[in-house]
Design a protein around this motif. Structure first.
Motif, PDB file in Angstrom:
ATOM      1  N   PRO A 515       0.802  -1.219   0.000  1.00  0.00           N
ATOM      2  CA  PRO A 515       0.000   0.000   0.000  1.00  0.00           C
ATOM      3  C   PRO A 515       0.844   1.283   0.000  1.00  0.00           C
ATOM      4  O   PRO A 515       0.311   2.353  -0.111  1.00  0.00           O
ATOM      5  CB  PRO A 515      -0.762  -0.124   1.324  1.00  0.00           C
ATOM      6  CG  PRO A 515       0.213  -0.815   2.230  1.00  0.00           C
ATOM      7  CD  PRO A 515       1.046  -1.717   1.379  1.00  0.00           C
ATOM      8  N   LEU A 516       2.198   1.150   0.084  1.00  0.00           N
ATOM      9  CA  LEU A 516       3.027   2.347   0.266  1.00  0.00           C
ATOM     10  C   LEU A 516       2.971   3.325  -0.905  1.00  0.00           C
ATOM     11  O   LEU A 516       3.239   4.513  -0.733  1.00  0.00           O
ATOM     12  CB  LEU A 516       4.492   1.966   0.505  1.00  0.00           C
ATOM     13  CG  LEU A 516       4.898   1.496   1.893  1.00  0.00           C
ATOM     14  CD1 LEU A 516       6.407   1.449   2.010  1.00  0.00           C
ATOM     15  CD2 LEU A 516       4.315   2.390   2.980  1.00  0.00           C
ATOM     16  N   LYS A 518       0.665   4.674  -2.131  1.00  0.00           N
ATOM     17  CA  LYS A 518      -0.326   5.738  -1.863  1.00  0.00           C
ATOM     18  C   LYS A 518       0.240   6.869  -1.002  1.00  0.00           C
ATOM     19  O   LYS A 518      -0.393   7.894  -0.838  1.00  0.00           O
ATOM     20  CB  LYS A 518      -1.538   5.147  -1.122  1.00  0.00           C
ATOM     21  CG  LYS A 518      -2.411   4.285  -1.986  1.00  0.00           C
ATOM     22  CD  LYS A 518      -3.376   5.125  -2.794  1.00  0.00           C
ATOM     23  CE  LYS A 518      -4.226   4.230  -3.679  1.00  0.00           C
ATOM     24  NZ  LYS A 518      -4.862   4.899  -4.750  1.00  0.00           N
ATOM     25  N   LEU A 519       1.395   6.618  -0.397  1.00  0.00           N
ATOM     26  CA  LEU A 519       1.963   7.619   0.501  1.00  0.00           C
ATOM     27  C   LEU A 519       2.452   8.819  -0.304  1.00  0.00           C
ATOM     28  O   LEU A 519       3.266   8.667  -1.215  1.00  0.00           O
ATOM     29  CB  LEU A 519       3.125   6.972   1.273  1.00  0.00           C
ATOM     30  CG  LEU A 519       3.582   7.603   2.577  1.00  0.00           C
ATOM     31  CD1 LEU A 519       2.442   7.795   3.557  1.00  0.00           C
ATOM     32  CD2 LEU A 519       4.656   6.738   3.215  1.00  0.00           C
ATOM     33  N   LYS A 520       1.956   9.994   0.040  1.00  0.00           N
ATOM     34  CA  LYS A 520       2.295  11.196  -0.737  1.00  0.00           C
ATOM     35  C   LYS A 520       3.736  11.621  -0.505  1.00  0.00           C
ATOM     36  O   LYS A 520       4.248  11.517   0.597  1.00  0.00           O
ATOM     37  CB  LYS A 520       1.376  12.349  -0.346  1.00  0.00           C
ATOM     38  CG  LYS A 520       0.053  12.271  -1.040  1.00  0.00           C
ATOM     39  CD  LYS A 520      -0.782  13.488  -0.725  1.00  0.00           C
ATOM     40  CE  LYS A 520      -2.183  13.301  -1.276  1.00  0.00           C
ATOM     41  NZ  LYS A 520      -3.145  14.142  -0.625  1.00  0.00           N
ATOM     42  N   GLY A 521       4.361  12.120  -1.558  1.00  0.00           N
ATOM     43  CA  GLY A 521       5.691  12.704  -1.413  1.00  0.00           C
ATOM     44  C   GLY A 521       6.835  11.735  -1.648  1.00  0.00           C
ATOM     45  O   GLY A 521       7.989  12.118  -1.547  1.00  0.00           O
ATOM     46  N   LEU A 522       6.521  10.465  -1.950  1.00  0.00           N
ATOM     47  CA  LEU A 522       7.582   9.499  -2.208  1.00  0.00           C
ATOM     48  C   LEU A 522       7.466   8.984  -3.640  1.00  0.00           C
ATOM     49  O   LEU A 522       6.394   8.565  -4.073  1.00  0.00           O
ATOM     50  CB  LEU A 522       7.498   8.316  -1.234  1.00  0.00           C
ATOM     51  CG  LEU A 522       7.555   8.656   0.254  1.00  0.00           C
ATOM     52  CD1 LEU A 522       7.483   7.382   1.083  1.00  0.00           C
ATOM     53  CD2 LEU A 522       8.823   9.429   0.592  1.00  0.00           C
TER      54      LEU A 522
END
Lengths: 543, 143
Positions: A515-516, A518-522
């Motif tokens: 799910p990572l 979806k993490l913003k900024g990466l």
């Protein structure tokens, strides 16, 4: 005989033919008497017909056959090639594309082509004779006239006598090659770490040789992944033609540098941003013919897409000779929408004012005007370009037109990053996203309200703490200098404070997956030589 | 074991019994070194290097709000076709064939697909897709 093994080959070859078909149909509108183009069009339709018939795809063969017949009539001089004929052939190309997609998805063919086949077979145009038989006057005629100039050489044409020394390779194999090369590079760094600890000259020598071989392998792998820019630009003449027709504008479209090659990862990521920019240029940049005439311009607007290599980067410029943008109007619009403070607007340079069009919220669907129109989807465009390690700049002059300049790396899978420490984290910043790194003395840092800034020339650059952005404990920097890298975020220069710089390294970008992702900024991750996993910052979406 | 029979991996989290389809699990391993994930919610332990791929490690107990993983524990790496995710659990109990399931009822908790009745008691079968959807949904939320 089981033909299924040839299906993939049929699909990929047909798509290549379809790409040149659209290109040729539109190019022929510029010079309806060009015998080479007429013959190429005929041959392309003929090839599709032959391939489809041998595979048993009757409907595809029928439609291609009718298109071939129409071109045969043009070739024999019994039919004049005009906009109507071009429309029919483009419609046919669209249908063929859908039918080939159906073949790929193994979907039951639901396309009803009978009406189109009849229209192609029965097509004749007397009205068009007057327009096309006077090609010299064609450009200055009525509002429906669309003239397109396509200068790029067809990448698909093979010179006579040239022996084909190529093989088709699945794109997944190309991806796998770069992945393995990336892993080898990671392992090289691991060996270098061991070498440093072991202090062995023989090991160092072997690693040196490995480094040289890996560089060679990397270059070779990258070269097979390169695709000509034409892979995506081939369909732009058609796109512009359709957009121009829809908006009732007259457009000359020129392409130069389509033969320049880029990594397929970048090519794939560039298609949508370029379509957005071109659409904005036709819809909002160019004026309608009467408005152009009123200000003393030629009625036909001009859009030019130029690509060129500059060292290890590719520069793509999309320029139009439309109404241009007024920095003061853009600043007023952004201030009125609360996107910037009035005092920020007062200090803004024209370049920064143009970049306001890329701020999310500058243009919203439903309230598009001449001012905001140029910003439609531009935040997504800039974000996509930055994700590819590229940058975007805008130049414009009121009444003269606008230029959108994209600067992109040739490749993306293996990139150079700056490694920096922020509390317990090691983060990686693509060097293509860094304008400069500085070690600031405390005395050069000043305050503007609550915001700490430092000056780069005349410009006050706000300072942000990466630790704060990541919600990490703020480190008390005890040294004389504060490490900062300057980057662009949401169209503005920003200085990001880190705890310390750790150096530059070549890394292989690994996707984050579910799910990572979806993490913003990466933008992805990477594994360093010592096995440490680090994250690569996506500057476009960091805040 | 007859063809088509599925096997279940039964594991414990905070004394509760959970299960996953064995086909959804790529590997069971000792907890590896992990590296912090910037801005990720607190239930992520970090990211691990799993045979060259980056895999996020989730403290399942913390995510299910039933405590925190007991050390040393075990890590269940999900099949890469499903996600790049590993679940940190307290211990692996056993692997059983679904022949051993005597009955089942629909799960009443959000991340539980079914509650299975086995000879050794109840087991909650995790709803992997729902778990992933919730992780994605809450990824950018301040926790």
């Amino acid at each position: 005989m089981d033909m299924s093994q040839y299906r993939d080959l049929f699909i990929s070859e047909s798509r290549e033919h379809l790409r040149s078909l659209s290109d040729l149909i539109v190019a022929l509108e510029k010079d309806a008497c060009d015998k080479d183009t007429i013959n190429s069009l005929f041959r392309t339709a003929h090839s599709i017909k032959g391939m489809a018939a041998s595979m048993g795809y009757g409907a595809i063969a029928d439609l291609a056959h009718k298109m071939e017949d129409l071109m045969d009539r043009v070739r024999k001089g019994t039919l004049v090639y005009d906009t109507g004929a071009a429309d029919l052939l483009l419609e046919g190309t669209d249908f063929l594309e859908v039918m080939i997609n159906d073949v790929e998805c193994e979907a039951a063919g639901e396309c009803d082509i009978s009406g189109l086949v009849e229209r192609i077979a029965g097509y004749s145009s007397k009205e068009a004779l007057a327009t096309v038989s006077r090609p010299g006057k064609a450009e200055a005629t009525g509002p429906e006239k669309i003239s397109l100039l396509y200068q790029a050489e067809s990448p698909h044409a093979m010179r006579e006598g040239e022996t084909q020394q190529t093989v088709r390779v699945r794109t997944s194999v190309l991806d796998s090659l770069i992945n393995t090369t990336g892993e080898l590079i990671t392992n090289k760094h691991r060996l270098m770490n061991i070498g440093r600890e072991a202090g062995s000259e023989r090991l160092d020598g072997a690693i040196g040789e490995l480094t040289r071989l890996l560089r060679e392998l990397h270059n070779e792998v990258m070269s097979v992944r390169m695709m000509p820019f034409a892979t995506i630009t081939d369909r732009f003449p058609r796109l512009i033609r359709d957009l121009a027709k829809k908006s009732g504008k007259e457009v000359v479209f020129e392409i130069a540098g389509s033969e320049i090659e880029l990594d397929r990862g970048i090519i794939e990521g560039l298609s949508d941003p370029l379509i957005h920019i071109l659409r904005n240029a036709v819809d909002h940049g160019l004026e309608p013919a009467p408005e152009r005439l009123a200000v003393g311009k030629a009625p036909t607007g001009k859009i030019r897409l130029t690509t060129c290599r500059e060292k290890d980067r590719v520069i793509i410029v999309i320029e139009d000779d439309g109404r241009g943008m007024d920095p003061a109007t853009l600043i007023a619009h952004a201030t009125a929408k609360g996107l910037i403070k009035p005092e920020e607007g007062w200090m803004m340079s024209p370049q920064d004012a143009f970049m306001l069009t890329c701020i999310p919220g500058f243009s919203t669907a439903g309230e598009v005007t001449d001012v905001s129109g140029r910003g439609v989807g531009m935040d997504a465009v800039r974000s996509a370009v930055q994700s590819l390690g590229g940058s975007l700049a805008i130049e414009s002059e009121v009444g003269k037109g606008s230029r959108i300049i994209l600067s992109l790396p040739l490749t993306i899978a293996i990139i150079n990053v700056l490694l920096a420490a922020a509390a317990t984290l090691t983060i990686a910043v693509p060097v293509t996203n860094i304008l400069r790194t500085v070690e600031l003395r405390r005395s050069v840092i000043s305050s503007q309200g609550k915001q700490k800034v430092f000056h780069m020339g005349e410009e006050a650059v706000p300072l942000l703490s990466l630790n704060r952005i990541f919600g990490l404990p703020l480190t008390r920097l005890t040294g004389d200098v504060i490490p900062v890298f300057v980057t662009e975020m949401k169209g503005r220069k920003v200085g990001l404070v880190v705890d310390r710089f750790l150096g530059q390294q070549e890394v292989f970008i690994k996707p984050l997956g579910r799910p990572l992702a979806k993490l913003k900024g990466l933008a992805g991750g990477a594994i360093l030589g010592d096995g440490e996993s680090v994250f690569i910052l996506d500057m476009a979406n960091l805040v | 074991m007859k063809d088509g029979t599925k096997r279940l991996l039964i594991f414990n989290v905070q004394e509760r019994r959970y299960a996953l389809g064995l086909q959804d699990v790529a590997e069971v391993m000792e907890p590896p070194p992990t590296f912090p994930i910037p801005r990720a919610p607190g239930w992520f332990k970090g990211v691990m290097n799993f045979h060259g791929s980056l895999v996020s490690v989730l403290d399942l107990a913390k995510f299910l709000k039933i405590g925190s993983a007991v050390r040393p524990g075990k890590v269940l790496v999900l099949d890469r076709c499903i996600a790049s995710l590993a679940l940190m659990v307290d211990r692996v109990e056993t692997i059983v064939s679904d022949d051993n399931v005597l009955g089942e009822v629909a799960g009443s908790e959000p991340m539980v697909a079914k509650v299975l009745n086995t000879a050794d008691g109840e087991v909650k079968l995790l709803a992997v897709e729902a778990l992933l959807a919730e992780l994605e949904e809450t990824m950018n939320r301040e926790v």
